[in-house]
Design a protein around this motif. Structure first.
Motif, PDB file in Angstrom:
ATOM      1  N   ASP A   1       0.831  -1.202   0.000  1.00 20.57           N
ATOM      2  CA  ASP A   1       0.000   0.000   0.000  1.00 20.57           C
ATOM      3  C   ASP A   1       0.868   1.256   0.000  1.00 20.57           C
ATOM      4  O   ASP A   1       0.587   2.226  -0.698  1.00 20.57           O
ATOM      5  CB  ASP A   1      -0.925  -0.003   1.222  1.00 20.57           C
ATOM      6  N   LYS A   2       1.941   1.218   0.768  1.00 21.44           N
ATOM      7  CA  LYS A   2       2.851   2.361   0.841  1.00 21.44           C
ATOM      8  C   LYS A   2       4.226   1.855   1.240  1.00 21.44           C
ATOM      9  O   LYS A   2       4.343   0.941   2.047  1.00 21.44           O
ATOM     10  CB  LYS A   2       2.356   3.389   1.862  1.00 21.44           C
ATOM     11  N   ILE A   3       5.238   2.463   0.647  1.00 19.31           N
ATOM     12  CA  ILE A   3       6.599   2.049   0.974  1.00 19.31           C
ATOM     13  C   ILE A   3       7.500   3.272   1.055  1.00 19.31           C
ATOM     14  O   ILE A   3       7.400   4.186   0.234  1.00 19.31           O
ATOM     15  CB  ILE A   3       7.125   1.043  -0.076  1.00 19.31           C
ATOM     16  N   ASN A   4       8.336   3.305   2.069  1.00 22.33           N
ATOM     17  CA  ASN A   4       9.310   4.381   2.242  1.00 22.33           C
ATOM     18  C   ASN A   4      10.708   3.786   2.112  1.00 22.33           C
ATOM     19  O   ASN A   4      11.140   3.000   2.960  1.00 22.33           O
ATOM     20  CB  ASN A   4       9.153   5.039   3.618  1.00 22.33           C
ATOM     21  N   PHE A   5      11.382   4.144   1.025  1.00 22.26           N
ATOM     22  CA  PHE A   5      12.732   3.637   0.810  1.00 22.26           C
ATOM     23  C   PHE A   5      13.733   4.440   1.630  1.00 22.26           C
ATOM     24  O   PHE A   5      13.517   5.612   1.933  1.00 22.26           O
ATOM     25  CB  PHE A   5      13.106   3.724  -0.672  1.00 22.26           C
ATOM     26  N   ARG A   6      14.824   3.808   1.959  1.00 27.23           N
ATOM     27  CA  ARG A   6      15.880   4.490   2.694  1.00 27.23           C
ATOM     28  C   ARG A   6      16.516   5.565   1.813  1.00 27.23           C
ATOM     29  O   ARG A   6      16.686   5.383   0.606  1.00 27.23           O
ATOM     30  CB  ARG A   6      16.941   3.495   3.158  1.00 27.23           C
ATOM     31  N   SER A   7      16.875   6.662   2.427  1.00 29.53           N
ATOM     32  CA  SER A   7      17.472   7.770   1.678  1.00 29.53           C
ATOM     33  C   SER A   7      18.775   7.345   1.009  1.00 29.53           C
ATOM     34  O   SER A   7      19.105   7.815  -0.086  1.00 29.53           O
ATOM     35  CB  SER A   7      17.720   8.960   2.608  1.00 29.53           C
ATOM     36  N   SER A   8      19.517   6.442   1.641  1.00 29.13           N
ATOM     37  CA  SER A   8      20.779   5.977   1.059  1.00 29.13           C
ATOM     38  C   SER A   8      20.536   5.218  -0.243  1.00 29.13           C
ATOM     39  O   SER A   8      21.327   5.317  -1.192  1.00 29.13           O
ATOM     40  CB  SER A   8      21.519   5.082   2.049  1.00 29.13           C
ATOM     41  N   PHE A   9      19.433   4.465  -0.311  1.00 32.80           N
ATOM     42  CA  PHE A   9      19.077   3.744  -1.536  1.00 32.80           C
ATOM     43  C   PHE A   9      18.688   4.735  -2.632  1.00 32.80           C
ATOM     44  O   PHE A   9      19.099   4.601  -3.792  1.00 32.80           O
ATOM     45  CB  PHE A   9      17.936   2.777  -1.230  1.00 32.80           C
ATOM     46  N   ILE A  10      17.920   5.741  -2.274  1.00 32.93           N
ATOM     47  CA  ILE A  10      17.511   6.758  -3.246  1.00 32.93           C
ATOM     48  C   ILE A  10      18.726   7.518  -3.775  1.00 32.93           C
ATOM     49  O   ILE A  10      18.801   7.851  -4.964  1.00 32.93           O
ATOM     50  CB  ILE A  10      16.494   7.727  -2.606  1.00 32.93           C
ATOM     51  N   GLU A  11      19.698   7.761  -2.912  1.00 28.93           N
ATOM     52  CA  GLU A  11      20.927   8.432  -3.348  1.00 28.93           C
ATOM     53  C   GLU A  11      21.672   7.587  -4.378  1.00 28.93           C
ATOM     54  O   GLU A  11      22.220   8.118  -5.354  1.00 28.93           O
ATOM     55  CB  GLU A  11      21.821   8.704  -2.139  1.00 28.93           C
ATOM     56  N   GLN A  12      21.698   6.279  -4.160  1.00 33.06           N
ATOM     57  CA  GLN A  12      22.331   5.388  -5.134  1.00 33.06           C
ATOM     58  C   GLN A  12      21.620   5.466  -6.482  1.00 33.06           C
ATOM     59  O   GLN A  12      22.262   5.557  -7.537  1.00 33.06           O
ATOM     60  CB  GLN A  12      22.291   3.943  -4.631  1.00 33.06           C
ATOM     61  N   ILE A  13      20.290   5.411  -6.443  1.00 40.53           N
ATOM     62  CA  ILE A  13      19.515   5.476  -7.682  1.00 40.53           C
ATOM     63  C   ILE A  13      19.787   6.787  -8.417  1.00 40.53           C
ATOM     64  O   ILE A  13      19.935   6.816  -9.645  1.00 40.53           O
ATOM     65  CB  ILE A  13      18.004   5.343  -7.382  1.00 40.53           C
ATOM     66  N   ASP A  14      19.870   7.876  -7.670  1.00 42.48           N
ATOM     67  CA  ASP A  14      20.153   9.178  -8.285  1.00 42.48           C
ATOM     68  C   ASP A  14      21.508   9.168  -8.993  1.00 42.48           C
ATOM     69  O   ASP A  14      21.654   9.710 -10.093  1.00 42.48           O
ATOM     70  CB  ASP A  14      20.132  10.280  -7.223  1.00 42.48           C
ATOM     71  N   LYS A  15      22.500   8.564  -8.359  1.00 47.32           N
ATOM     72  CA  LYS A  15      23.837   8.511  -8.958  1.00 47.32           C
ATOM     73  C   LYS A  15      23.827   7.686 -10.244  1.00 47.32           C
ATOM     74  O   LYS A  15      24.412   8.077 -11.257  1.00 47.32           O
ATOM     75  CB  LYS A  15      24.837   7.916  -7.965  1.00 47.32           C
TER      76      LYS A  15
END
Length: 311
Positions: free
Chosen positions: A173-187
């Motif tokens: 229903d809802k998921i909050n990813f870790r900021s460190s994972f999002i930073e990897q995706i951005d890179k």
């Protein structure tokens, strides 16, 4: 292990939830596998000598987790206390994992994003053609212990809310990813190698496929030249399109006879033995969540497969 639902005051078996969400889990397994095997060099940003110190911090936190586990099993601590401490430690481990990547010492001149992306796709295509790819991902997951599975998931996900359906299955229903994972995706997105899922209609049936965004022409040429060394591939230039308000402008001149716009979809012809590897969108977006706006050049990469089916 069981999870407790605050709304219905019931416990649910971890294995039951895992079975329902296995496709989502395998997406994370696939990402982790590809990063470790191909893309670590692209995430390394600077040279330093901090790796040893970071490893020591990670080991200390892992030891803390093990002590907490033993304390809980012996009855010295309550589940609520252990859960909060586990969450705090996992958060610290996630941050340290990103620091460890940044501390890696790579000669980045030897790592070309287009080449690495092609090597990844070559492996995926060969395994898929022999109907082995999903089995490999599933094996990587099932060979993990319970603790390893929990540690793995905690690297990517901070919190998640599940919804139980009438048939007993679960959906996210809802998921909050870790900021460190999002930073990897951005890179990785900045390097033009993040895959996005999309759908392709073929012979009246919808097929899952992938689209690469944020690529440039040089990277595309590097990608295609590496693929051609191992696979019989073709590249179809689908032309230029104009997007606004998340829609395709059907009156825009696409500058191609290969594809055409009809009913807000792009149509083109493929041979029966042409398997789609990916769509390619050549345009620089601000970040991976940005919607297409303005001119966008599209292409299609296909793999001519053998007629014989492998089992």
């Amino acid at each position: 292990m069981y999870y407790f639902c605050d709304n219905c005051n019931l416990y649910y078996n971890e294995d039951e939830i895992e079975d329902c969400l296995i496709d989502y889990i395998l997406d994370l397994v696939e990402y982790d596998f590809h990063v470790k095997k191909y893309f670590y060099p692209l995430l390394a940003e600077k040279k330093n000598d901090e790796s040893k110190k970071i490893e020591e911090e990670i080991n200390k936190l892992e030891q803390q987790k093990e002590r907490l586990k033993k304390a809980y099993l012996s009855g010295m601590l309550e589940l609520e206390d252990v859960s909060e401490d586990y969450k705090l430690i996992d958060s610290k481990l996630s941050i340290l994992e990103n620091k460890r990547i940044d501390a890696l010492d790579f000669d980045k001149e030897n790592y070309n994003p287009g080449h690495l992306m092609a090597e990844r796709d070559i492996e995926r295509e060969k395994l898929t053609e022999h109907e082995m790819y999903k089995d490999v991902l599933l094996k990587l997951w099932t060979m993990k212990s319970k603790d390893e599975k929990q540690t793995f998931i905690s690297k990517f996900i901070d919190t998640a809310t599940l919804k139980k359906n009438e048939d007993g299955s679960f959906d996210i229903d809802k998921i909050n990813f870790r900021s460190s994972f999002i930073e990897q995706i951005d890179k990785l997105y900045d390097k033009g190698i993040v895959d996005f899922p999309t759908m392709l209609e073929r012979d009246g049936k919808l097929q899952d496929t992938k689209i690469s965004v944020n690529m440039n022409s040089r990277q595309l040429n590097d990608y295609l030249s590496t693929l051609k060394k191992e696979l019989d591939i073709s590249y179809m230039d689908l032309g230029e399109y104009y997007f606004h308000d998340d829609k395709i402008d059907e009156n825009y001149d696409t500058k191609t006879q290969v594809a055409k716009i009809r009913n807000r979809a792009i149509e083109f012809k493929l041979k029966k033995n042409q398997k789609v590897i990916r769509l390619v969108a050549m345009k620089e977006f601000k970040n991976f969540s940005a919607k297409p706006e303005g001119k966008l050049h599209l292409g299609l990469v296909t793999h001519t497969t053998s007629k014989k089916k492998h089992k």
